[in-house]
Write a protein that holds these residues in place. Structure first.
Motif, PDB file in Angstrom:
ATOM      1  N   ILE A 131      24.334  51.688  45.558  1.00  0.00           N
ATOM      2  CA  ILE A 131      24.573  50.749  44.243  1.00  0.00           C
ATOM      3  C   ILE A 131      25.949  50.231  44.419  1.00  0.00           C
ATOM      4  N   LEU A 132      26.373  48.928  44.832  1.00  0.00           N
ATOM      5  CA  LEU A 132      27.598  48.533  44.948  1.00  0.00           C
ATOM      6  C   LEU A 132      28.280  47.842  43.725  1.00  0.00           C
ATOM      7  N   GLN A 133      29.431  48.260  43.178  1.00  0.00           N
ATOM      8  CA  GLN A 133      30.025  47.615  42.236  1.00  0.00           C
ATOM      9  C   GLN A 133      30.715  46.294  42.976  1.00  0.00           C
ATOM     10  N   ASN A 134      30.884  45.209  42.038  1.00  0.00           N
ATOM     11  CA  ASN A 134      31.564  44.008  42.221  1.00  0.00           C
ATOM     12  C   ASN A 134      32.590  43.692  41.200  1.00  0.00           C
ATOM     13  N   ALA A 135      33.566  42.975  41.588  1.00  0.00           N
ATOM     14  CA  ALA A 135      34.542  42.532  40.805  1.00  0.00           C
ATOM     15  C   ALA A 135      34.032  41.818  39.684  1.00  0.00           C
ATOM     16  N   ASP A 136      32.929  41.048  39.628  1.00  0.00           N
ATOM     17  CA  ASP A 136      32.370  40.407  38.623  1.00  0.00           C
ATOM     18  C   ASP A 136      31.506  41.270  37.537  1.00  0.00           C
ATOM     19  N   LYS A 137      31.786  42.522  37.868  1.00  0.00           N
ATOM     20  CA  LYS A 137      30.844  43.696  36.881  1.00  0.00           C
ATOM     21  C   LYS A 137      29.603  43.721  37.119  1.00  0.00           C
ATOM     22  N   ARG A 138      29.028  42.901  38.070  1.00  0.00           N
ATOM     23  CA  ARG A 138      27.617  42.873  38.517  1.00  0.00           C
ATOM     24  C   ARG A 138      27.447  44.000  39.510  1.00  0.00           C
ATOM     25  N   ILE A 139      26.156  44.392  39.740  1.00  0.00           N
ATOM     26  CA  ILE A 139      25.923  45.491  40.864  1.00  0.00           C
ATOM     27  C   ILE A 139      25.092  44.833  41.984  1.00  0.00           C
ATOM     28  N   VAL A 140      25.113  45.335  43.101  1.00  0.00           N
ATOM     29  CA  VAL A 140      23.917  44.896  44.155  1.00  0.00           C
ATOM     30  C   VAL A 140      23.335  46.186  44.859  1.00  0.00           C
ATOM     31  N   PHE A 141      22.485  46.205  45.110  1.00  0.00           N
ATOM     32  CA  PHE A 141      21.707  47.270  45.522  1.00  0.00           C
ATOM     33  C   PHE A 141      21.275  47.169  47.191  1.00  0.00           C
ATOM     34  N   MET A 142      21.471  48.104  48.086  1.00  0.00           N
ATOM     35  CA  MET A 142      20.932  48.232  49.383  1.00  0.00           C
ATOM     36  C   MET A 142      20.039  49.273  49.498  1.00  0.00           C
ATOM     37  N   ILE A 143      18.825  49.120  49.585  1.00  0.00           N
ATOM     38  CA  ILE A 143      17.723  50.008  49.403  1.00  0.00           C
ATOM     39  C   ILE A 143      16.921  49.929  50.589  1.00  0.00           C
ATOM     40  N   PRO A 144      16.509  51.180  51.169  1.00  0.00           N
ATOM     41  CA  PRO A 144      15.669  51.441  52.550  1.00  0.00           C
ATOM     42  C   PRO A 144      14.204  50.635  51.904  1.00  0.00           C
ATOM     43  N   TYR A 145      13.696  49.846  52.859  1.00  0.00           N
ATOM     44  CA  TYR A 145      12.543  49.096  52.776  1.00  0.00           C
ATOM     45  C   TYR A 145      11.840  49.002  54.165  1.00  0.00           C
ATOM     46  N   GLU A 146      10.297  49.473  53.810  1.00  0.00           N
ATOM     47  CA  GLU A 146       9.573  49.065  54.795  1.00  0.00           C
ATOM     48  C   GLU A 146       9.893  50.020  56.292  1.00  0.00           C
ATOM     49  N   ASP A 147      10.548  50.861  56.041  1.00  0.00           N
ATOM     50  CA  ASP A 147      11.051  51.820  57.171  1.00  0.00           C
ATOM     51  C   ASP A 147      12.046  51.107  58.049  1.00  0.00           C
ATOM     52  N   GLU A 148      11.983  49.967  58.309  1.00  0.00           N
ATOM     53  CA  GLU A 148      12.624  49.502  59.484  1.00  0.00           C
ATOM     54  C   GLU A 148      13.699  48.297  58.893  1.00  0.00           C
ATOM     55  N   PHE A 149      13.847  48.132  57.541  1.00  0.00           N
ATOM     56  CA  PHE A 149      14.747  47.184  57.055  1.00  0.00           C
ATOM     57  C   PHE A 149      15.615  47.916  55.921  1.00  0.00           C
ATOM     58  N   THR A 150      16.206  46.734  55.205  1.00  0.00           N
ATOM     59  CA  THR A 150      17.187  47.207  54.076  1.00  0.00           C
ATOM     60  C   THR A 150      17.112  46.046  53.240  1.00  0.00           C
ATOM     61  N   LEU A 151      16.616  46.310  51.982  1.00  0.00           N
ATOM     62  CA  LEU A 151      16.452  45.265  51.005  1.00  0.00           C
ATOM     63  C   LEU A 151      17.864  45.136  50.242  1.00  0.00           C
TER      64      LEU A 151
END
Length: 506
Positions: free
Chosen positions: A257-277
């Motif tokens: 879970i990544l914080q941003n300067a605009d106070k929003r967050i963005v996720f990087m999530i393991p997905y379907e074994d071969e990918f990142t969402l």
């Protein structure tokens, strides 16, 4: 037009909220029908970030009730759907220039405790190097925090609720649109139209529930056009959430879970074994005339957000799939899409003592509790007809009739029963169907007996099951909603399957 059919409750819309209401009501012994103009989970409910979570960032907007309820629901959903939902650990790198450490510690402590008793590990401060053997993050990021939430296959959550509703007696109408509704002689007289055959039928219902998602406001106005009651029509704010899928960025099973300067967050999530969402965005959506599609600006925003943390930046060439969904949020007149409440609001119109509840907002995490709240609103009309009270937090969804702690054992039994099958194929089948994988496989012992191999882990036997039992009508329903096999297939394989399915007679 076919003759009238009579129900206690007609649900309009086959996303997660509508499916949840239909399941709950049917299980109470009510006569229930549900209609959906397109495919089930065809809009918002198949385009989420795939998380069952309380919404850590909502604490900053003082959404304490929503977060507490969502965290309690997270426990229930993990228990009733252990085949399609499981715990996921999240890592938050700390950036000194953003939120201070004390604020994050306080927020995480509250997150650990506000929902009552939880079964997942509590949060803690960490060294980022300890979390990954192949750390994907840039140099200089050394400390952070870890906390727990959960992952879910959102589209399958919808289908399983609908299957359960049907098994409890509900009538489920796919690709069927409500074209008129009127209060007549103390009941609703409704006309439904099949979008494929154009055949119409009349439905008589005591009550209506409008869970039309992004179309909720226009449906509300159509249904209640002549209502004389004082209850107002609510306004909806459409907010688009977009995601990108890239090849796997890190080998570990945890998410970031990544914080941003605009106070929003963005996720990087393991997905379907071969990918990142990677997601999500919060962008205003004017209407649904052309559906929801990610913009170049949104792609840039997501790439910029994660590239601020990654040692090896991603580019547009890395993106293998994109998807967008529109959240039909209750319009609280906030100018900031990220600040608009994710809580649900129920608007009851009971003109002539013939009620309709319209559902604005909501999260996939809280759908089950939302359904209970809808039926609470309709108690004056439905409780004399109901055979029991709230029940859905106890009974497993189809295929999930085992304890969460026994998931590994159930997978092992599946492997033992089909020793000649590829274990990865069995794992994927189980992750979609749980114990019902045995129903699909039957007495088959070799992979060849499952029929045509379409690629991407999709076999003819499962396709037959999805078409005959899960309302799949076209290739897209199967490749991108009932399964995610399309993500693992080449363009040629996708085209070949589309041609096959179009020519099949299910």
């Amino acid at each position: 037009m076919k003759h009238s059919e009579s129900y206690d409750l007609l649900v309009i819309g086959g996303g997660i909220n509508g499916a949840g209401v239909a399941r709950d009501a049917a299980g109470r012994g009510l006569a229930v029908a549900l209609c959906e103009q397109g495919d089930f989970a065809g809009a918002t409910s198949s385009a989420s970030t795939k998380l069952i979570h309380g919404g850590l960032r909502y604490l900053e907007y003082y959404e304490f009730r929503l977060v507490a309820e969502a965290l309690r629901e997270r426990e229930h959903l993990l228990n009733i759907a252990p085949h399609i939902a499981w715990p996921l650990r999240f890592v938050m790198p700390h950036v000194n220039s953003l939120r201070p450490r004390w604020m994050i510690r306080l927020g995480l402590w509250l997150y650990d405790h506000i929902g009552g008793r939880i079964s997942l590990p509590h949060s803690k401060a960490i060294k980022l190097a300890d979390m990954s053997k192949n750390n994907p993050l840039r140099a200089g990021l050394t400390n952070g925090f870890a906390y727990s939430d959960a992952w879910v296959d959102d589209a399958r959550m919808v289908i399983l609720n609908l299957l359960s509703a049907q098994e409890h007696g509900a009538a489920i109408y796919a690709r069927t649109k409500l074209i008129s509704a009127a209060r007549v002689a103390g009941k609703w007289e409704c006309v439904l139209e099949n979008s494929i055959t154009k055949e119409t039928k009349k439905i008589v219902a005591r009550t209506l529930v409008n869970t039309a998602g992004p179309w909720v406001a226009e449906m509300d106005k159509m249904i209640n056009a002549d209502a004389k009651s004082s209850n107002r029509h609510a306004a909806v704010k459409l907010v688009r959430g977009s995601h990108i899928i890239v090849p796997k960025l890190f080998p570990e099973a945890h998410a970031y879970i990544l914080q941003n300067a605009d106070k929003r967050i963005v996720f990087m999530i393991p997905y379907e074994d071969e990918f990142t969402l990677i997601g999500t965005t919060d962008a205003p959506q004017e209407n649904m005339d052309n559906g929801a599609h990610i913009t170049d600006e949104e792609e840039t925003y997501l790439m910029t957000s994660v590239n601020g943390y990654l040692a090896k930046p991603i580019t547009r060439d890395d993106i293998v799939w994109r998807y967008s969904g529109v959240r039909p949020l209750f319009d609280d007149e906030s100018d900031n899409p990220s600040a608009v409440t994710r809580d649900y609001n129920l608007i009851l119109q009971d003109d002539q003592n013939v009620p309709c509840v319209s559902v604005y907002g909501g999260k996939i995490t809280t759908y089950r509790r939302l359904a209970e709240s809808v039926l609470d609103e309709l108690k004056p009309w439905l409780s004399p007809l109901s055979h029991r009270a709230s029940w859905t937090k106890e009974e497993a969804l189809p295929g999930g009739e085992f304890k969460r702690a026994d998931r590994t054992d159930e997978l092992h039994r599946l492997h033992q029963k089909y020793p000649a099958m590829d274990t990865n194929y069995l794992d994927k089948l189980f992750a979609r169907h749980g114990l019902r994988a045995h129903i699909i496989l039957k007495e088959t012992q070799t992979i060849e007996e499952l029929g045509i191999d379409f690629g991407g882990g999709l076999r003819q036997r499962e396709v037959d099951y999805l078409a005959l039992h899960e309302w799949a009508h076209n290739a897209e329903d199967i490749l991108w909603r009932r399964t995610k096999c399309g993500l693992h297939m080449s363009a040629e394989q996708q085209a070949a399957f589309t041609e096959y399915f179009a020519s099949s007679k299910y």
